[in-house]
Design a protein around this motif. Structure first.
Motif, PDB file in Angstrom:
ATOM      1  N   ARG A   1       0.830  -1.209   0.000  1.00 46.02           N
ATOM      2  CA  ARG A   1       0.000   0.000   0.000  1.00 46.02           C
ATOM      3  C   ARG A   1       0.861   1.254   0.000  1.00 46.02           C
ATOM      4  O   ARG A   1       0.565   2.229  -0.703  1.00 46.02           O
ATOM      5  N   VAL A   2       1.939   1.241   0.778  1.00 44.34           N
ATOM      6  CA  VAL A   2       2.784   2.434   0.905  1.00 44.34           C
ATOM      7  C   VAL A   2       3.512   2.728  -0.393  1.00 44.34           C
ATOM      8  O   VAL A   2       3.582   3.881  -0.838  1.00 44.34           O
ATOM      9  N   ILE A   3       4.056   1.713  -1.059  1.00 44.24           N
ATOM     10  CA  ILE A   3       4.844   1.967  -2.260  1.00 44.24           C
ATOM     11  C   ILE A   3       3.956   2.455  -3.399  1.00 44.24           C
ATOM     12  O   ILE A   3       4.373   3.294  -4.209  1.00 44.24           O
ATOM     13  N   ALA A   4       2.702   1.983  -3.454  1.00 40.15           N
ATOM     14  CA  ALA A   4       1.783   2.485  -4.476  1.00 40.15           C
ATOM     15  C   ALA A   4       1.417   3.931  -4.213  1.00 40.15           C
ATOM     16  O   ALA A   4       1.299   4.739  -5.151  1.00 40.15           O
ATOM     17  N   LEU A   5       1.267   4.276  -2.927  1.00 41.78           N
ATOM     18  CA  LEU A   5       0.908   5.646  -2.585  1.00 41.78           C
ATOM     19  C   LEU A   5       2.069   6.599  -2.801  1.00 41.78           C
ATOM     20  O   LEU A   5       1.894   7.714  -3.318  1.00 41.78           O
ATOM     21  N   VAL A   6       3.274   6.192  -2.431  1.00 39.41           N
ATOM     22  CA  VAL A   6       4.449   7.044  -2.629  1.00 39.41           C
ATOM     23  C   VAL A   6       4.680   7.305  -4.110  1.00 39.41           C
ATOM     24  O   VAL A   6       5.015   8.419  -4.519  1.00 39.41           O
ATOM     25  N   ALA A   7       4.482   6.282  -4.939  1.00 37.17           N
ATOM     26  CA  ALA A   7       4.684   6.451  -6.377  1.00 37.17           C
ATOM     27  C   ALA A   7       3.643   7.357  -7.004  1.00 37.17           C
ATOM     28  O   ALA A   7       3.867   7.889  -8.096  1.00 37.17           O
ATOM     29  N   ALA A   8       2.489   7.550  -6.335  1.00 40.47           N
ATOM     30  CA  ALA A   8       1.419   8.365  -6.899  1.00 40.47           C
ATOM     31  C   ALA A   8       1.420   9.796  -6.384  1.00 40.47           C
ATOM     32  O   ALA A   8       0.701  10.637  -6.920  1.00 40.47           O
ATOM     33  N   ILE A   9       2.193  10.107  -5.318  1.00 38.07           N
ATOM     34  CA  ILE A   9       2.243  11.472  -4.805  1.00 38.07           C
ATOM     35  C   ILE A   9       2.876  12.382  -5.853  1.00 38.07           C
ATOM     36  O   ILE A   9       3.935  12.059  -6.398  1.00 38.07           O
TER      37      ILE A   9
ATOM     38  N   GLY B   1      -3.678   2.075  -2.631  1.00 35.99           N
ATOM     39  CA  GLY B   1      -2.691   3.144  -2.744  1.00 35.99           C
ATOM     40  C   GLY B   1      -2.822   3.933  -4.031  1.00 35.99           C
ATOM     41  O   GLY B   1      -2.712   5.170  -4.033  1.00 35.99           O
ATOM     42  N   VAL B   2      -3.089   3.231  -5.129  1.00 35.21           N
ATOM     43  CA  VAL B   2      -3.217   3.907  -6.416  1.00 35.21           C
ATOM     44  C   VAL B   2      -4.458   4.798  -6.438  1.00 35.21           C
ATOM     45  O   VAL B   2      -4.424   5.924  -6.966  1.00 35.21           O
ATOM     46  N   MET B   3      -5.569   4.321  -5.869  1.00 40.45           N
ATOM     47  CA  MET B   3      -6.795   5.127  -5.877  1.00 40.45           C
ATOM     48  C   MET B   3      -6.651   6.366  -5.015  1.00 40.45           C
ATOM     49  O   MET B   3      -7.176   7.430  -5.356  1.00 40.45           O
ATOM     50  N   ILE B   4      -5.934   6.270  -3.896  1.00 33.16           N
ATOM     51  CA  ILE B   4      -5.685   7.460  -3.074  1.00 33.16           C
ATOM     52  C   ILE B   4      -4.838   8.466  -3.852  1.00 33.16           C
ATOM     53  O   ILE B   4      -5.105   9.676  -3.841  1.00 33.16           O
ATOM     54  N   GLY B   5      -3.814   7.985  -4.543  1.00 33.75           N
ATOM     55  CA  GLY B   5      -2.988   8.884  -5.344  1.00 33.75           C
ATOM     56  C   GLY B   5      -3.722   9.449  -6.539  1.00 33.75           C
ATOM     57  O   GLY B   5      -3.469  10.585  -6.965  1.00 33.75           O
ATOM     58  N   LEU B   6      -4.678   8.671  -7.101  1.00 37.64           N
ATOM     59  CA  LEU B   6      -5.425   9.134  -8.268  1.00 37.64           C
ATOM     60  C   LEU B   6      -6.275  10.347  -7.941  1.00 37.64           C
ATOM     61  O   LEU B   6      -6.434  11.248  -8.778  1.00 37.64           O
TER      62      LEU B   6
ATOM     63  N   ILE C   1       0.946  19.515   1.939  1.00 42.53           N
ATOM     64  CA  ILE C   1      -0.063  18.506   1.619  1.00 42.53           C
ATOM     65  C   ILE C   1       0.573  17.128   1.513  1.00 42.53           C
ATOM     66  O   ILE C   1      -0.090  16.110   1.759  1.00 42.53           O
ATOM     67  N   HIS C   2       1.877  17.075   1.162  1.00 42.35           N
ATOM     68  CA  HIS C   2       2.520  15.765   1.060  1.00 42.35           C
ATOM     69  C   HIS C   2       2.601  15.085   2.426  1.00 42.35           C
ATOM     70  O   HIS C   2       2.670  13.851   2.491  1.00 42.35           O
ATOM     71  N   HIS C   3       2.580  15.858   3.522  1.00 39.40           N
ATOM     72  CA  HIS C   3       2.547  15.246   4.853  1.00 39.40           C
ATOM     73  C   HIS C   3       1.228  14.528   5.091  1.00 39.40           C
ATOM     74  O   HIS C   3       1.180  13.545   5.847  1.00 39.40           O
ATOM     75  N   PHE C   4       0.168  15.037   4.464  1.00 38.08           N
ATOM     76  CA  PHE C   4      -1.143  14.419   4.670  1.00 38.08           C
ATOM     77  C   PHE C   4      -1.162  12.972   4.187  1.00 38.08           C
ATOM     78  O   PHE C   4      -1.855  12.130   4.767  1.00 38.08           O
ATOM     79  N   PHE C   5      -0.400  12.676   3.136  1.00 41.19           N
ATOM     80  CA  PHE C   5      -0.440  11.331   2.573  1.00 41.19           C
ATOM     81  C   PHE C   5       0.121  10.299   3.542  1.00 41.19           C
ATOM     82  O   PHE C   5      -0.353   9.160   3.587  1.00 41.19           O
ATOM     83  N   PHE C   6       1.118  10.689   4.301  1.00 41.06           N
ATOM     84  CA  PHE C   6       1.659   9.748   5.275  1.00 41.06           C
ATOM     85  C   PHE C   6       0.688   9.553   6.435  1.00 41.06           C
ATOM     86  O   PHE C   6       0.617   8.463   7.011  1.00 41.06           O
TER      87      PHE C   6
END
Length: 259
Positions: free
Chosen positions: A20-28, A81-86, A142-147
């Motif tokens: 989940r984390v690696i998909a989200l980091v790649a989408a930020i 993770g991808v949907m959160i980044g999308l 805003i990038h802090h929000f993702f973590f």
């Protein structure tokens, strides 16, 4: 069965968290694209997972996974993770769309540059407003929000199979339609003044046939567009801040609909 020095259940929890984390980091947006090396993204995702997975362990299913079942869980975690980044990428896509429309109206239709985030050729104005949006994204933290969203996503949506029948797809389609509305709102003040400018130039061309309106329109449109951008910069950042604030609510809605 345990791995050397690591219990199997703990290793499975780490892999689920890492997916989940690696998909989200790649989408930020700040980390997306080829301008950030893949090793940096992977290292950041691994370090974040090592810090988070002990706290996430109570939310992971305590069952003996088969290889197929564990693979499906990994796929589901990547999709979350991808949907959160999308949801975030849609805001930047709207800004890029508005910048492209502005660039065409200014006369920059043929002025394209390479965008390292998308590895594509983009309009000059599209890249310009993308950089402004990215600076606002970082300035507002805003990038802090993702973590924080990673931790909250486990309490709202623990690892498991996703349910797409509750309206998550419809919510994404609604956000996609809002993307075009936001792009039009972003470009509307500049397009309105450029339309008035072209109308005035058209009238001058009929009144003074010897006037070279075509050559006059290029510097005039460019100057007026940049003047309007500078005058409306505060309003633009206010719109971006509002969209970034509502982005968190949209992410939580998606997670609730995926239960």
């Amino acid at each position: 069965m345990d791995l050397p020095f690591v219990p199997l259940q703990q290793f499975q929890d780490f892999l689920l968290c890492l997916a989940r984390v690696i998909a989200l980091v790649a989408a930020i947006p700040a980390f997306a694209g080829s301008q950030i090396a893949g090793r940096i993204k992977i290292g950041l995702a691994v370090m974040t997972s090592l810090l988070l997975f002990p706290a996430m362990a109570p939310y992971t299913p305590k069952v003996a996974f088969t290889l197929t079942g564990f693979g499906l869980l990994i796929v589901n975690e990547v999709l979350v993770g991808v949907m959160i980044g999308l949801v975030t990428q849609m805001v930047f896509a709207a800004i890029s769309f508005g910048g492209t429309v502005i660039g065409y109206q200014m006369g920059f239709a043929a002025a394209n540059i390479f965008d390292p985030q998308t590895t594509q050729q983009l309009s000059l104005m599209s890249q310009f407003v993308n950089i402004l949006a990215l600076l606002a994204f970082l300035a507002l933290d805003i990038h802090h929000f993702f973590f924080r969203a990673i931790v909250e996503s486990y309490t709202l949506l623990p690892p498991g199979y996703l349910d797409f029948s509750q309206g998550a797809v419809q919510e994404l389609m609604r956000l996609a339609s809002h993307m075009f509305v936001l792009g039009v709102k972003f470009s509307a003040p500049i397009l309105a003044l450029l339309l008035i400018t072209n109308l005035v130039l058209g009238i001058l061309a009929r009144v003074f046939p010897q006037l070279n309106v075509f050559m006059l329109s290029f510097p005039l449109n460019i100057g007026i567009a940049f003047l309007v951008i500078s005058l409306t910069l505060g309003g633009t950042f206010s719109v971006l801040r509002r969209e970034f604030d509502t982005m968190g609510e949209n992410i939580l809605n998606i997670l609730h609909l995926l239960k």
